[in-house]
Scaffold this active site. Structure first.
Site, PDB file in Angstrom:
ATOM      1  N   LEU A 142      -9.947   2.204   9.817  1.00 14.91           N
ATOM      2  CA  LEU A 142     -11.246   2.866   9.714  1.00 14.91           C
ATOM      3  C   LEU A 142     -11.598   3.304   8.285  1.00 14.91           C
ATOM      4  O   LEU A 142     -12.696   2.998   7.795  1.00 14.91           O
ATOM      5  CB  LEU A 142     -11.271   4.091  10.655  1.00 14.91           C
ATOM      6  CG  LEU A 142     -12.568   4.887  10.586  1.00 14.91           C
ATOM      7  CD1 LEU A 142     -13.739   4.086  11.130  1.00 14.91           C
ATOM      8  CD2 LEU A 142     -12.417   6.206  11.351  1.00 14.91           C
ATOM      9  N   ILE A 163      12.411 -10.824   2.396  1.00 12.73           N
ATOM     10  CA  ILE A 163      13.653 -10.404   3.049  1.00 12.73           C
ATOM     11  C   ILE A 163      14.293 -11.550   3.834  1.00 12.73           C
ATOM     12  O   ILE A 163      15.356 -11.384   4.413  1.00 12.73           O
ATOM     13  CB  ILE A 163      13.408  -9.161   3.960  1.00 12.73           C
ATOM     14  CG1 ILE A 163      12.179  -9.355   4.854  1.00 12.73           C
ATOM     15  CG2 ILE A 163      13.265  -7.913   3.112  1.00 12.73           C
ATOM     16  CD1 ILE A 163      11.876  -8.193   5.782  1.00 12.73           C
ATOM     17  N   TYR A 206       3.520  -5.244  17.600  1.00 10.83           N
ATOM     18  CA  TYR A 206       3.872  -4.596  16.334  1.00 10.83           C
ATOM     19  C   TYR A 206       4.739  -3.350  16.586  1.00 10.83           C
ATOM     20  O   TYR A 206       5.811  -3.186  16.002  1.00 10.83           O
ATOM     21  CB  TYR A 206       2.590  -4.223  15.579  1.00 10.83           C
ATOM     22  CG  TYR A 206       2.796  -3.192  14.512  1.00 10.83           C
ATOM     23  CD1 TYR A 206       3.537  -3.484  13.374  1.00 10.83           C
ATOM     24  CD2 TYR A 206       2.271  -1.904  14.647  1.00 10.83           C
ATOM     25  CE1 TYR A 206       3.750  -2.520  12.402  1.00 10.83           C
ATOM     26  CE2 TYR A 206       2.469  -0.942  13.685  1.00 10.83           C
ATOM     27  CZ  TYR A 206       3.217  -1.259  12.562  1.00 10.83           C
ATOM     28  OH  TYR A 206       3.441  -0.310  11.613  1.00 10.83           O
ATOM     29  N   PHE A 253     -16.120   1.648  17.378  1.00 12.17           N
ATOM     30  CA  PHE A 253     -15.568   1.068  18.606  1.00 12.17           C
ATOM     31  C   PHE A 253     -15.565   2.089  19.742  1.00 12.17           C
ATOM     32  O   PHE A 253     -14.533   2.641  20.093  1.00 12.17           O
ATOM     33  CB  PHE A 253     -14.148   0.558  18.354  1.00 12.17           C
ATOM     34  CG  PHE A 253     -14.051  -0.533  17.318  1.00 12.17           C
ATOM     35  CD1 PHE A 253     -15.043  -1.506  17.200  1.00 12.17           C
ATOM     36  CD2 PHE A 253     -12.954  -0.605  16.454  1.00 12.17           C
ATOM     37  CE1 PHE A 253     -14.941  -2.516  16.253  1.00 12.17           C
ATOM     38  CE2 PHE A 253     -12.847  -1.610  15.508  1.00 12.17           C
ATOM     39  CZ  PHE A 253     -13.845  -2.571  15.401  1.00 12.17           C
ATOM     40  N   ASP A 307      -7.137   0.922  22.436  1.00 14.63           N
ATOM     41  CA  ASP A 307      -7.320   2.149  21.653  1.00 14.63           C
ATOM     42  C   ASP A 307      -7.281   3.391  22.550  1.00 14.63           C
ATOM     43  O   ASP A 307      -8.104   3.505  23.463  1.00 14.63           O
ATOM     44  CB  ASP A 307      -8.696   2.144  20.964  1.00 14.63           C
ATOM     45  CG  ASP A 307      -8.660   1.553  19.577  1.00 14.63           C
ATOM     46  OD1 ASP A 307      -7.568   1.152  19.131  1.00 14.63           O
ATOM     47  OD2 ASP A 307      -9.730   1.495  18.947  1.00 14.63           O
ATOM     48  N   ASN A 363       9.353 -11.601  10.773  1.00 16.73           N
ATOM     49  CA  ASN A 363       9.361 -10.741   9.586  1.00 16.73           C
ATOM     50  C   ASN A 363       9.921  -9.355   9.891  1.00 16.73           C
ATOM     51  O   ASN A 363      10.855  -8.885   9.242  1.00 16.73           O
ATOM     52  CB  ASN A 363       7.934 -10.620   9.049  1.00 16.73           C
ATOM     53  CG  ASN A 363       7.922 -10.160   7.609  1.00 16.73           C
ATOM     54  OD1 ASN A 363       8.737 -10.625   6.818  1.00 16.73           O
ATOM     55  ND2 ASN A 363       7.042  -9.251   7.283  1.00 16.73           N
ATOM     56  N   PHE A 400       9.778  -1.106   3.450  1.00 17.53           N
ATOM     57  CA  PHE A 400       8.352  -1.153   3.819  1.00 17.53           C
ATOM     58  C   PHE A 400       7.875  -2.557   4.153  1.00 17.53           C
ATOM     59  O   PHE A 400       6.800  -2.706   4.725  1.00 17.53           O
ATOM     60  CB  PHE A 400       7.479  -0.653   2.650  1.00 17.53           C
ATOM     61  CG  PHE A 400       7.754   0.771   2.280  1.00 17.53           C
ATOM     62  CD1 PHE A 400       7.199   1.809   3.004  1.00 17.53           C
ATOM     63  CD2 PHE A 400       8.585   1.081   1.222  1.00 17.53           C
ATOM     64  CE1 PHE A 400       7.461   3.125   2.691  1.00 17.53           C
ATOM     65  CE2 PHE A 400       8.857   2.401   0.891  1.00 17.53           C
ATOM     66  CZ  PHE A 400       8.292   3.419   1.627  1.00 17.53           C
ATOM     67  N   ALA A 401       8.627  -3.574   3.711  1.00 17.28           N
ATOM     68  CA  ALA A 401       8.129  -4.950   3.851  1.00 17.28           C
ATOM     69  C   ALA A 401       7.999  -5.303   5.329  1.00 17.28           C
ATOM     70  O   ALA A 401       9.002  -5.472   6.025  1.00 17.28           O
ATOM     71  CB  ALA A 401       9.094  -5.921   3.161  1.00 17.28           C
ATOM     72  N   TYR A 432       0.824  -1.218   0.000  1.00 23.57           N
ATOM     73  CA  TYR A 432       0.000   0.000   0.000  1.00 23.57           C
ATOM     74  C   TYR A 432       0.863   1.276   0.000  1.00 23.57           C
ATOM     75  O   TYR A 432       0.760   2.102  -0.919  1.00 23.57           O
ATOM     76  CB  TYR A 432      -0.929  -0.048   1.210  1.00 23.57           C
ATOM     77  CG  TYR A 432      -1.702   1.204   1.467  1.00 23.57           C
ATOM     78  CD1 TYR A 432      -2.464   1.799   0.459  1.00 23.57           C
ATOM     79  CD2 TYR A 432      -1.666   1.812   2.722  1.00 23.57           C
ATOM     80  CE1 TYR A 432      -3.177   2.958   0.708  1.00 23.57           C
ATOM     81  CE2 TYR A 432      -2.392   2.969   2.965  1.00 23.57           C
ATOM     82  CZ  TYR A 432      -3.134   3.538   1.959  1.00 23.57           C
ATOM     83  OH  TYR A 432      -3.820   4.687   2.198  1.00 23.57           O
TER      84      TYR A 432
HETATM   85  N1  UDP Z   1     -12.438   2.346  14.380  1.00 20.24           N
HETATM   86  C1  UDP Z   1     -13.803   2.064  14.492  1.00 20.24           C
HETATM   87  N2  UDP Z   1     -14.294   1.018  13.757  1.00 20.24           N
HETATM   88  C2  UDP Z   1     -13.515   0.266  12.937  1.00 20.24           C
HETATM   89  C3  UDP Z   1     -12.134   0.562  12.826  1.00 20.24           C
HETATM   90  C4  UDP Z   1     -11.628   1.606  13.581  1.00 20.24           C
HETATM   91  O1  UDP Z   1     -14.534   2.725  15.226  1.00 20.24           O
HETATM   92  O2  UDP Z   1     -14.048  -0.681  12.327  1.00 20.24           O
HETATM   93  C5  UDP Z   1     -11.875   3.481  15.144  1.00 20.24           C
HETATM   94  C6  UDP Z   1     -10.786   3.118  16.122  1.00 20.24           C
HETATM   95  O3  UDP Z   1     -11.320   2.756  17.371  1.00 20.24           O
HETATM   96  C7  UDP Z   1      -9.969   4.424  16.175  1.00 20.24           C
HETATM   97  C8  UDP Z   1     -10.103   4.967  14.744  1.00 20.24           C
HETATM   98  O4  UDP Z   1     -11.273   4.349  14.213  1.00 20.24           O
HETATM   99  O5  UDP Z   1     -10.562   5.353  17.061  1.00 20.24           O
HETATM  100  C9  UDP Z   1      -8.917   4.621  13.847  1.00 20.24           C
HETATM  101  O6  UDP Z   1      -8.684   3.234  13.923  1.00 20.24           O
HETATM  102  P1  UDP Z   1      -7.693   2.494  12.926  1.00 20.24           P
HETATM  103  O7  UDP Z   1      -7.810   1.027  13.171  1.00 20.24           O
HETATM  104  O8  UDP Z   1      -7.933   2.971  11.538  1.00 20.24           O
HETATM  105  O9  UDP Z   1      -6.263   3.025  13.321  1.00 20.24           O
HETATM  106  P2  UDP Z   1      -5.454   2.994  14.700  1.00 20.24           P
HETATM  107  O10 UDP Z   1      -5.522   4.405  15.221  1.00 20.24           O
HETATM  108  O11 UDP Z   1      -6.093   2.011  15.603  1.00 20.24           O
HETATM  109  O12 UDP Z   1      -4.078   2.628  14.284  1.00 20.24           O
END
Ligand code: UDP
Length: 324
Positions: free
Chosen positions: A189, A52, A140, A207, A284, A91, A72-73, A11
């Site tokens: 998201l 790699i 990660y 969420f 989160d 990885n 990036f991999a 991506y």
């Molecule tokens: N989020 C959500 N529903 C989803 C995926 C993400 O409400 O199906 C929310 C998540 O809780 C966060 C924001 O969207 O507040 C961004 O989430 P994402 O997974 O894109 O990136 P992150 O910040 O977790 O790396």
């Protein structure tokens, strides 16, 4: 300059490859296509299918006389990394060490490394700057921090030059429409909102709507992949002209809530986009926004395509075309 791009079919990598060609560079791509999309391989690049971990393939890449590496991999799903840490260790850590050691064996000393906001963990203050403590809360983020630390040691001991670019929430697709292959199994998201708009998914699960934010939903700092791409080129140039190495944020400082994203997506796509509020996702934070002041000062870099409308419009071009 000839640049090796690992994960160049992925991506972010595929966008950076276009930017490299735009700026007159040559590119060798090494990608095992486990997550990379063959549609996104730039036909102007020399392509090696391999990982790699595959030392002969790595050697083959370096016999093409590359002068710098954009790496990036990697795997990047934070949730998965907590369930399968071995996969991420192998990885993201072991694979990157193979790459670094092969670079040094060939006297290639410049790496632009794809790092992440996940190295910081839960924000202790906002906006997050580069002095913020690095306390990853998922495996990660730990793998990326391990490599940042290794880069620092290799810089001291072997003269490696590096830029570790800590991306916040990467999103968007090429504003010129040159990338047509979608990311596989996205968990973020914006692509999920697009899948709902395109009729491929019934609803978006939100969420948590009880966070201490203006509308109760999570706030993030979204950065367009084209902006990430220009930052990589600027980092390469910086390393060629200066003696210091970089660990810097790439973000906009502007946060958008989940509901703001959904509202903007409804307006841009003209689709209803059903949502359902469910429980919070573990780990989160309520809000994550960052300052890129250092990238601005040192690289002269500023985000240009990272407003919500451009992010979503550039994604809808791809999702609208491909929806049935
Ligand atoms: N989020 C959500 N529903 C989803 C995926 C993400 O409400 O199906 C929310 C998540 O809780 C966060 C924001 O969207 O507040 C961004 O989430 P994402 O997974 O894109 O990136 P992150 O910040 O977790 O790396």
């Amino acid at each position: 300059m000839k640049v090796l791009v690992t994960g160049g079919a992925g991506y972010i990598g595929s966008h950076v490859v276009r930017e490299l060609f735009d700026q007159g560079h040559e590119v060798v791509i090494l990608d095992d296509l486990s997550l990379g999309n063959p549609e996104n391989i730039d036909p102007r690049a020399s392509f090696i299918e391999g990982s790699i971990h595959d030392l002969p393939r790595l050697e083959e890449a370096f016999t093409q006389r590359v002068e710098a590496v954009f790496h990036f991999a990697a795997f990047k799903a934070a949730g998965e990394s907590m369930l399968a840490p071995q996969k991420y260790a192998r990885n993201n850590i072991a694979g990157t060490i193979n790459l670094l050691n092969t670079m040094l064996a060939h006297d290639v000393k410049t790496m632009v490394f794809s790092s992440t906001a996940a190295v910081y963990g839960n924000p202790r203050y906002l906006p997050v700057d580069e002095k913020h403590p690095t306390e990853p809360t998922n495996f990660y983020g730990y793998t990326k921090l391990e490599i940042e630390n290794t880069l620092e040691w290799y810089a001291q001991l072997k003269g490696l030059r590096y830029a570790a670019l800590r991306y916040f929430n990467a999103a968007g697709y090429d504003v010129q429409g040159r990338i047509s292959g979608r990311e596989y199994n996205p968990a973020n998201l914006l692509p999920l909102v697009m899948e709902v708009a395109a009729g491929e998914r019934a609803e978006l699960q939100i969420f948590g709507a009880d966070y201490p934010t203006a509308d109760g939903t999570g706030v993030r700092d979204y950065i367009h992949v084209n902006d990430l791409a220009t930052a990589h080129l600027a980092a390469l140039e910086y390393l060629s002209k200066n003696k210091d190495n970089l660990k810097i944020n790439l973000a906009t400082g502007q946060g958008y809530s989940v509901l703001e994203v959904v509202e903007a997506a409804r307006r841009i796509t003209g689709k209803e986009i059903l949502v359902k509020i469910v429980g919070r996702r573990t780990g989160d934070p309520a809000e994550l926004v960052a300052t890129s002041r250092i990238a601005g000062e040192l690289l002269g870099w500023q985000a240009q395509h990272s407003d919500l409308d451009t992010l979503l419009t550039s994604m809808w071009q791809i999702y609208n075309q491909q929806s049935s």
